[in-house]
Design a protein around this motif. Sequence first.
Motif, PDB file in Angstrom:
ATOM      1  N   SER A   7     -34.846  29.315  36.690  1.00  0.00           N
ATOM      2  CA  SER A   7     -34.220  30.451  37.368  1.00  0.00           C
ATOM      3  C   SER A   7     -34.585  30.476  38.841  1.00  0.00           C
ATOM      4  O   SER A   7     -35.593  29.901  39.254  1.00  0.00           O
ATOM      5  N   ASP A   8     -33.774  31.141  39.623  1.00  0.00           N
ATOM      6  CA  ASP A   8     -34.103  31.451  41.024  1.00  0.00           C
ATOM      7  C   ASP A   8     -34.558  30.221  41.821  1.00  0.00           C
ATOM      8  O   ASP A   8     -35.683  30.185  42.342  1.00  0.00           O
ATOM      9  N   LEU A   9     -33.658  29.257  41.931  1.00  0.00           N
ATOM     10  CA  LEU A   9     -33.954  28.029  42.684  1.00  0.00           C
ATOM     11  C   LEU A   9     -33.994  28.298  44.189  1.00  0.00           C
ATOM     12  O   LEU A   9     -34.694  27.625  44.938  1.00  0.00           O
ATOM     13  N   GLY A  39     -29.602  32.068  37.574  1.00  0.00           N
ATOM     14  CA  GLY A  39     -29.069  32.609  38.824  1.00  0.00           C
ATOM     15  C   GLY A  39     -29.973  32.598  40.041  1.00  0.00           C
ATOM     16  O   GLY A  39     -31.147  32.241  39.976  1.00  0.00           O
ATOM     17  N   ASP A  40     -29.391  32.986  41.174  1.00  0.00           N
ATOM     18  CA  ASP A  40     -29.990  32.842  42.505  1.00  0.00           C
ATOM     19  C   ASP A  40     -30.312  31.373  42.774  1.00  0.00           C
ATOM     20  O   ASP A  40     -31.440  31.017  43.149  1.00  0.00           O
ATOM     21  N   SER A  41     -29.318  30.544  42.620  1.00  0.00           N
ATOM     22  CA  SER A  41     -29.473  29.129  42.955  1.00  0.00           C
ATOM     23  C   SER A  41     -29.531  28.969  44.468  1.00  0.00           C
ATOM     24  O   SER A  41     -30.038  27.978  44.975  1.00  0.00           O
ATOM     25  N   GLY A  70     -26.242  34.822  40.597  1.00  0.00           N
ATOM     26  CA  GLY A  70     -27.232  35.862  40.900  1.00  0.00           C
ATOM     27  C   GLY A  70     -26.823  36.680  42.115  1.00  0.00           C
ATOM     28  O   GLY A  70     -25.843  36.346  42.802  1.00  0.00           O
ATOM     29  N   ASN A  71     -27.594  37.716  42.420  1.00  0.00           N
ATOM     30  CA  ASN A  71     -27.232  38.580  43.555  1.00  0.00           C
ATOM     31  C   ASN A  71     -27.267  37.824  44.887  1.00  0.00           C
ATOM     32  O   ASN A  71     -26.430  38.046  45.763  1.00  0.00           O
ATOM     33  N   HIS A  72     -28.220  36.893  45.040  1.00  0.00           N
ATOM     34  CA  HIS A  72     -28.271  36.125  46.294  1.00  0.00           C
ATOM     35  C   HIS A  72     -27.091  35.156  46.417  1.00  0.00           C
ATOM     36  O   HIS A  72     -26.700  34.801  47.525  1.00  0.00           O
ATOM     37  N   ASP A  73     -26.571  34.721  45.268  1.00  0.00           N
ATOM     38  CA  ASP A  73     -25.410  33.810  45.286  1.00  0.00           C
ATOM     39  C   ASP A  73     -24.138  34.551  45.658  1.00  0.00           C
ATOM     40  O   ASP A  73     -23.109  33.940  45.932  1.00  0.00           O
ATOM     41  N   THR A 176     -28.028  36.309  31.831  1.00  0.00           N
ATOM     42  CA  THR A 176     -27.626  37.267  32.846  1.00  0.00           C
ATOM     43  C   THR A 176     -28.715  37.251  33.927  1.00  0.00           C
ATOM     44  O   THR A 176     -29.876  37.020  33.625  1.00  0.00           O
ATOM     45  N   HIS A 177     -28.343  37.415  35.184  1.00  0.00           N
ATOM     46  CA  HIS A 177     -29.363  37.298  36.236  1.00  0.00           C
ATOM     47  C   HIS A 177     -30.396  38.422  36.157  1.00  0.00           C
ATOM     48  O   HIS A 177     -31.596  38.196  36.170  1.00  0.00           O
ATOM     49  N   TYR A 178     -29.917  39.653  36.070  1.00  0.00           N
ATOM     50  CA  TYR A 178     -30.832  40.799  36.013  1.00  0.00           C
ATOM     51  C   TYR A 178     -31.386  40.980  34.616  1.00  0.00           C
ATOM     52  O   TYR A 178     -30.690  40.769  33.615  1.00  0.00           O
ATOM     53  N   GLY A 209     -33.614  36.307  34.968  1.00  0.00           N
ATOM     54  CA  GLY A 209     -34.527  35.919  36.050  1.00  0.00           C
ATOM     55  C   GLY A 209     -34.649  37.080  37.018  1.00  0.00           C
ATOM     56  O   GLY A 209     -34.934  38.197  36.626  1.00  0.00           O
ATOM     57  N   HIS A 210     -34.400  36.791  38.296  1.00  0.00           N
ATOM     58  CA  HIS A 210     -34.267  37.788  39.372  1.00  0.00           C
ATOM     59  C   HIS A 210     -35.579  38.274  39.983  1.00  0.00           C
ATOM     60  O   HIS A 210     -35.711  38.325  41.196  1.00  0.00           O
ATOM     61  N   THR A 211     -36.572  38.700  39.210  1.00  0.00           N
ATOM     62  CA  THR A 211     -37.772  39.312  39.800  1.00  0.00           C
ATOM     63  C   THR A 211     -38.782  38.277  40.298  1.00  0.00           C
ATOM     64  O   THR A 211     -39.735  38.637  40.967  1.00  0.00           O
TER      65      THR A 211
HETATM   66 FE   LIG Z   1     -32.039  37.921  42.290  1.00  0.00          FE
END
Ligand SMILES: [Fe+2]
Length: 281
Positions: A7-9, A39-41, A70-73, A176-178, A209-211
């Motif tokens: 997650s979160d690359l 997510g957040d690749s 993800g949110n950053h994506d 799911t990302h969150y 992921g996310h946090t």
């Molecule tokens: Fe995130």
Amino acid sequence: MNILHISDLHFGPRHWDGDNQLLLKKLNEYAADIVINTGDSTTDGLEDEYAEAGRFLSALKCKNVISCIGNHDKRNMRSHELFRKYIYNSETICLPETAITTKKHLFLNRKITKVNENFTDVNFIRSILIKEQTILVISIDSNELYSDDGYVEREILTAVSMEIEKTKYDKMLLMTHYSILGTDECPLKNSACLIDFVQKHNIKYVFCGHTHELELMRTNDLYHGHSFYHFMCGTLSSGNHDNDDNMFLYFENFGSDNMHLYLIRMFPEPDKIHFKEEKVF
Ligand SMILES: [Fe+2]
């Protein structure tokens, strides 16, 4: 069946200083049937970040690498197109423009943006056959365009439910990302409807992921009698938060009575990465 959860690359300015080739070598040592990337690749959803993340993911030897957004994506009007171009190109579940929805920026204004595809959410179902078992992976977009708070569109969940009901499967996973249980400062604001969705379809495994922190939970709803595992993995390769924990998870014999979970923590050093593997159960 074995699963690798990453997650979160965060390719882009938040990426770590670790050596990605050494990281790929390590990841490819695991006999994963599915890689789940929650997510957040990317860091800012920019095209060069998407391209780098795509190159990294395509260097994984596993043939079933599945990513959610993800949110950053999701920080620009082309996010959904870039995600499909570089990260994961699947048939997404869309809504008609006439649908009554509550998620902000779910549809872009065609007249202003002139985009081909004006639906900004990336939701999909993927069916994978592994050792005569059909695994259904549900990916729900829990992000709102331009926002760091999570939000899920109810109408999407209804549309996904209809697809699930038409499909035969042995095991179902939700990615799911969150977190759907999380309480961090940028949470999924309407997580209750996703928890209802998990309960409705008797989903036993949720990946998120996310946090950038690890949280491994098993719920027990005493009223509905439903229980699910909730696996939140820290960041694989981000490095700008004090609390960033670089790690990944490996599930052996996933979903069986003989399931084992390994947590692999990573400590980048000059010219090498120190890996510390721990058996959780
Ligand atoms: Fe995130």
